[in-house]
Design a protein around this motif. Structure first.
Motif, PDB file in Angstrom:
ATOM      1  N   TRP A 180      17.750-102.743  46.369  1.00 16.48           N
ATOM      2  CA  TRP A 180      17.190-104.080  46.162  1.00 16.48           C
ATOM      3  C   TRP A 180      15.684-104.035  45.914  1.00 16.48           C
ATOM      4  CZ3 TRP A 180      19.235-108.979  45.852  1.00 16.48           C
ATOM      5  CH2 TRP A 180      20.590-109.112  46.112  1.00 16.48           C
ATOM      6  N   ALA A 181      14.972-103.270  46.706  1.00 11.78           N
ATOM      7  CA  ALA A 181      13.514-103.218  46.594  1.00 11.78           C
ATOM      8  C   ALA A 181      13.087-102.624  45.249  1.00 11.78           C
ATOM      9  CB  ALA A 181      12.924-102.400  47.737  1.00 11.78           C
ATOM     10  N   MET A 182      13.671-101.504  44.885  1.00 13.90           N
ATOM     11  CA  MET A 182      13.338-100.871  43.606  1.00 13.90           C
ATOM     12  C   MET A 182      13.684-101.802  42.444  1.00 13.90           C
ATOM     13  SD  MET A 182      12.303 -98.279  41.882  1.00 13.90           S
ATOM     14  CE  MET A 182      12.587 -97.199  40.514  1.00 13.90           C
ATOM     15  N   SER A 183      14.847-102.417  42.497  1.00 14.14           N
ATOM     16  CA  SER A 183      15.254-103.346  41.439  1.00 14.14           C
ATOM     17  C   SER A 183      14.283-104.511  41.341  1.00 14.14           C
ATOM     18  CB  SER A 183      16.664-103.881  41.700  1.00 14.14           C
ATOM     19  OG  SER A 183      17.599-102.835  41.653  1.00 14.14           O
ATOM     20  N   GLY A 184      13.895-105.073  42.481  1.00 16.87           N
ATOM     21  CA  GLY A 184      12.953-106.199  42.495  1.00 16.87           C
ATOM     22  C   GLY A 184      11.606-105.835  41.909  1.00 16.87           C
ATOM     23  N   ILE A 185      11.103-104.667  42.255  1.00 15.82           N
ATOM     24  CA  ILE A 185       9.807-104.224  41.732  1.00 15.82           C
ATOM     25  C   ILE A 185       9.862-104.064  40.220  1.00 15.82           C
ATOM     26  CG2 ILE A 185       8.199-102.261  41.675  1.00 15.82           C
ATOM     27  CD1 ILE A 185       8.841-101.925  44.716  1.00 15.82           C
ATOM     28  N   VAL A 186      10.901-103.421  39.725  1.00 11.66           N
ATOM     29  CA  VAL A 186      11.036-103.204  38.273  1.00 11.66           C
ATOM     30  C   VAL A 186      11.190-104.539  37.550  1.00 11.66           C
ATOM     31  CG1 VAL A 186      12.507-102.208  36.479  1.00 11.66           C
ATOM     32  CG2 VAL A 186      11.943-100.862  38.494  1.00 11.66           C
ATOM     33  N   ILE A 187      12.049-105.409  38.067  1.00  9.87           N
ATOM     34  CA  ILE A 187      12.291-106.707  37.406  1.00  9.87           C
ATOM     35  C   ILE A 187      11.014-107.535  37.359  1.00  9.87           C
ATOM     36  CG2 ILE A 187      13.494-108.918  37.630  1.00  9.87           C
ATOM     37  CD1 ILE A 187      15.894-107.275  38.751  1.00  9.87           C
ATOM     38  N   VAL A 188      10.312-107.640  38.473  1.00  9.55           N
ATOM     39  CA  VAL A 188       9.084-108.447  38.518  1.00  9.55           C
ATOM     40  C   VAL A 188       8.002-107.847  37.623  1.00  9.55           C
ATOM     41  CG1 VAL A 188       7.205-109.215  40.019  1.00  9.55           C
ATOM     42  CG2 VAL A 188       9.570-109.486  40.761  1.00  9.55           C
ATOM     43  N   ALA A 189       7.847-106.535  37.651  1.00  7.72           N
ATOM     44  CA  ALA A 189       6.811-105.894  36.831  1.00  7.72           C
ATOM     45  C   ALA A 189       7.051-106.125  35.342  1.00  7.72           C
ATOM     46  CB  ALA A 189       6.758-104.400  37.132  1.00  7.72           C
ATOM     47  N   VAL A 190       8.271-105.936  34.897  1.00  5.85           N
ATOM     48  CA  VAL A 190       8.576-106.133  33.478  1.00  5.85           C
ATOM     49  C   VAL A 190       8.481-107.613  33.121  1.00  5.85           C
ATOM     50  CG1 VAL A 190      10.338-105.844  31.685  1.00  5.85           C
ATOM     51  CG2 VAL A 190       9.972-104.035  33.345  1.00  5.85           C
ATOM     52  N   ALA A 191       8.933-108.499  34.004  1.00  7.40           N
ATOM     53  CA  ALA A 191       8.872-109.945  33.742  1.00  7.40           C
ATOM     54  C   ALA A 191       7.430-110.414  33.592  1.00  7.40           C
ATOM     55  CB  ALA A 191       9.564-110.717  34.852  1.00  7.40           C
ATOM     56  N   VAL A 192       6.551-109.982  34.468  1.00  3.91           N
ATOM     57  CA  VAL A 192       5.143-110.400  34.404  1.00  3.91           C
ATOM     58  C   VAL A 192       4.484-109.864  33.131  1.00  3.91           C
ATOM     59  CG1 VAL A 192       2.886-110.104  35.517  1.00  3.91           C
ATOM     60  CG2 VAL A 192       4.884-110.721  36.887  1.00  3.91           C
ATOM     61  N   ALA A 193       4.721-108.599  32.822  1.00  4.77           N
ATOM     62  CA  ALA A 193       4.140-108.026  31.601  1.00  4.77           C
ATOM     63  C   ALA A 193       4.642-108.767  30.363  1.00  4.77           C
ATOM     64  CB  ALA A 193       4.488-106.540  31.511  1.00  4.77           C
ATOM     65  N   ALA A 194       5.937-109.040  30.318  1.00  8.84           N
ATOM     66  CA  ALA A 194       6.514-109.749  29.168  1.00  8.84           C
ATOM     67  C   ALA A 194       5.976-111.178  29.072  1.00  8.84           C
ATOM     68  CB  ALA A 194       8.038-109.758  29.271  1.00  8.84           C
ATOM     69  N   ALA A 195       5.797-111.837  30.209  1.00 10.68           N
ATOM     70  CA  ALA A 195       5.271-113.208  30.202  1.00 10.68           C
ATOM     71  C   ALA A 195       3.871-113.244  29.605  1.00 10.68           C
ATOM     72  CB  ALA A 195       5.271-113.777  31.622  1.00 10.68           C
ATOM     73  N   PHE A 196       3.023-112.315  30.007  1.00  7.73           N
ATOM     74  CA  PHE A 196       1.666-112.272  29.457  1.00  7.73           C
ATOM     75  C   PHE A 196       1.669-111.949  27.966  1.00  7.73           C
ATOM     76  CE2 PHE A 196       0.303-111.882  33.936  1.00  7.73           C
ATOM     77  CZ  PHE A 196      -0.618-112.914  33.937  1.00  7.73           C
ATOM     78  N   LEU A 197       2.542-111.040  27.550  1.00  8.03           N
ATOM     79  CA  LEU A 197       2.647-110.727  26.114  1.00  8.03           C
ATOM     80  C   LEU A 197       3.103-111.947  25.326  1.00  8.03           C
ATOM     81  CD1 LEU A 197       4.221-107.161  26.163  1.00  8.03           C
ATOM     82  CD2 LEU A 197       1.936-107.780  25.377  1.00  8.03           C
TER      83      LEU A 197
END
Length: 194
Positions: A96-113
């Protein structure tokens, strides 16, 4: 049945995402809810419930903050891509923790792009997010393609990733051809006349 629903929503998002932001929001929210629930092997009813909640919630939030819609759609489709990346990076049991970190990191980067580059970033993000849903849908339709939804061995991860890239590129090409006006791309004929 469940694989076909995800496959169809993935096709719409991958090949039609930039055509209608409302459709993109609903499809991305559906896909995000589905892929997050699918990370943890939820039942079919739970998958559909999470998918429907994701679709409705994302549409409502985007409608309320339409000014930030590109940012929000970018975040949703980025989260979908992050969920697929988390699945590829963690063969077998998902953390859960690893999945959450990856999902949030990619989501934030994509949102800014998406906020910075608008339609062009959304073109890529809807193609990538839709391709991840297509693979998950195909993996659920037949047991012989299960590795597309949950790759565990090395060859499965490589094959799934290569297919993901190929589908995303195909979605990008199709959307670019279908919606040049939304992307502000001059057609070849218009460029020749000038």
């Amino acid at each position: 049945m469940s694989g076909i629903a995800v496959l169809l929503v993935g096709i719409v998002l991958c090949f039609w995402g930039i055509g209608s932001l409302h459709v993109a929001v609903l499809a991305a929210g559906f896909g995000l809810g589905w892929l997050i629930a699918d990370l943890f092997s939820a039942s079919l009813a739970t998958l559909f419930l999470f998918a429907l909640i994701g679709a409705v919630a994302s549409w409502v939030v985007t409608t309320l903050v339409f000014k930030f819609s590109a940012y929000f759609i970018g975040g949703l489709t980025g989260a979908m891509a992050g969920a697929k990346i988390a699945d590829v990076l963690q063969p077998g049991e998902n953390n859960w923790a690893m999945s959450g970190i990856v999902i949030v990191a990619v989501a934030v980067a994509a949102a800014f792009l998406a906020d910075k580059y608008r339609a062009r970033a959304l073109l890529w993000l809807t193609s990538i997010g839709g391709a991840s849903m297509i693979l998950s849908g195909l993996g659920r339709t037949t047991s012989s393609l299960d590795f597309l939804a949950h790759p565990s061995q090395g060859w499965e991860q490589v094959t799934s990733t290569v297919l993901w890239i190929a589908l995303a590129a195909a979605g990008w090409l199709v959307q670019r051809r279908l919606f040049p006006d939304k992307l502000r791309i001059q057609s070849d004929e218009g460029a020749k006349r000038r």
